[in-house]
Motif scaffolding. Structure first.
Motif, PDB file in Angstrom:
ATOM      1  N   UNK A 115       4.277  -0.414 -10.043  1.00  9.24           N
ATOM      2  CA  UNK A 115       3.568   0.822 -10.352  1.00  9.24           C
ATOM      3  C   UNK A 115       3.525   1.002 -11.867  1.00  9.24           C
ATOM      4  N   UNK A 116       2.318   1.257 -12.383  1.00  6.44           N
ATOM      5  CA  UNK A 116       2.079   1.349 -13.811  1.00  6.44           C
ATOM      6  C   UNK A 116       1.533   2.738 -14.137  1.00  6.44           C
TER       7      UNK A 116
ATOM      8  N   UNK B  42       5.278   5.242  -1.309  1.00  8.00           N
ATOM      9  CA  UNK B  42       5.078   5.334  -2.754  1.00  8.00           C
ATOM     10  C   UNK B  42       4.412   6.636  -3.179  1.00  8.00           C
ATOM     11  N   UNK B  43       3.980   7.452  -2.230  1.00 11.05           N
ATOM     12  CA  UNK B  43       3.198   8.657  -2.543  1.00 11.05           C
ATOM     13  C   UNK B  43       3.862   9.548  -3.589  1.00 11.05           C
ATOM     14  N   UNK B  44       5.122   9.868  -3.414  1.00  8.96           N
ATOM     15  CA  UNK B  44       5.792  10.781  -4.352  1.00  8.96           C
ATOM     16  C   UNK B  44       5.783  10.224  -5.765  1.00  8.96           C
ATOM     17  N   UNK B  45       6.057   8.928  -5.900  1.00 10.57           N
ATOM     18  CA  UNK B  45       6.069   8.304  -7.236  1.00 10.57           C
ATOM     19  C   UNK B  45       4.675   8.302  -7.853  1.00 10.57           C
TER      20      UNK B  45
ATOM     21  N   UNK C 290       6.464   1.251 -14.472  1.00 11.55           N
ATOM     22  CA  UNK C 290       7.419   2.304 -14.157  1.00 11.55           C
ATOM     23  C   UNK C 290       8.423   1.866 -13.100  1.00 11.55           C
ATOM     24  N   UNK C 291       7.942   1.119 -12.105  1.00 14.87           N
ATOM     25  CA  UNK C 291       8.816   0.788 -10.984  1.00 14.87           C
ATOM     26  C   UNK C 291       8.315  -0.452 -10.258  1.00 14.87           C
TER      27      UNK C 291
ATOM     28  N   UNK D  19      12.669  -5.492 -13.242  1.00 19.51           N
ATOM     29  CA  UNK D  19      13.379  -6.561 -12.540  1.00 19.51           C
ATOM     30  C   UNK D  19      13.652  -6.170 -11.093  1.00 19.51           C
ATOM     31  N   UNK D  20      13.913  -7.172 -10.293  1.00 21.71           N
ATOM     32  CA  UNK D  20      14.198  -6.950  -8.885  1.00 21.71           C
ATOM     33  C   UNK D  20      15.668  -6.643  -8.651  1.00 21.71           C
TER      34      UNK D  20
END
Length: 160
Positions: free
Chosen positions: A132-133, A152-155, A140-141, A116-117
């Motif tokens: 992100x899946x 988003x790199x770290x995630x 996931x996010x 959700x947002x």
């Protein structure tokens, strides 16, 4: 009830059916895009991410959407030409979809139910909302349109 994105099929920009199960064991970023948006330059950042991580099992699926300010008026061929000309993208462009309302694509109904947002809302607020899946097909996010792809790199690295 769907358990992962692998339960869905989508249509690519050439009108071919794409079972998302073909992305099993990959980390996938799903983004609703538009060609005439203030966030459109994010295509460049998305391409950079894709090139950086694709060898490690990373995919990006871009779903053009015309629901926000009529910022994606073109047909699939025009959208592809725009992306090729301006950003030379190599990740997958899908068929234009709706992400809100009664004609929301099934995949987007699922994505919004899983992540959700702000304040628990399901509604997509604008173009370039990102999901992100993980390698198991679980969401996931969710990232706001303002989240730059490079942030988003770290995630992504955690999931790879």
């Amino acid at each position: 009830m769907s358990q992962s994105i692998y339960d869905f099929q989508v249509i690519d920009n050439k009108k071919h059916t794409v079972p998302l199960s073909q992305y099993k064991d990959k980390v996938v970023l799903i983004v609703n895009t538009a060609s005439a948006c203030g966030f459109t330059p994010q295509y460049a950042g998305l391409e950079t991410l894709y090139k950086q991580y694709k060898e490690q099992g990373f995919e990006i699926l871009a779903f053009p959407c015309n629901q926000f300010g009529q910022q994606e008026k073109g047909d699939n061929e025009q959208i592809q030409q725009f992306c090729d000309l301006n950003f030379n993208i190599s990740f997958s462009l899908m068929d234009k979809v709706e992400v809100n309302g009664e004609n929301t694509a099934e995949l987007y109904q699922y994505l919004k139910s899983q992540a959700k947002g702000i304040l628990g809302t399901k509604r997509i607020k604008w173009n370039f909302t990102k999901f992100l899946v993980n390698r198991q097909g679980q969401v996931v996010k969710r990232y706001a349109p303002t989240a730059k792809p490079e942030s988003l790199c770290a995630d992504i690295e955690k999931l790879l």
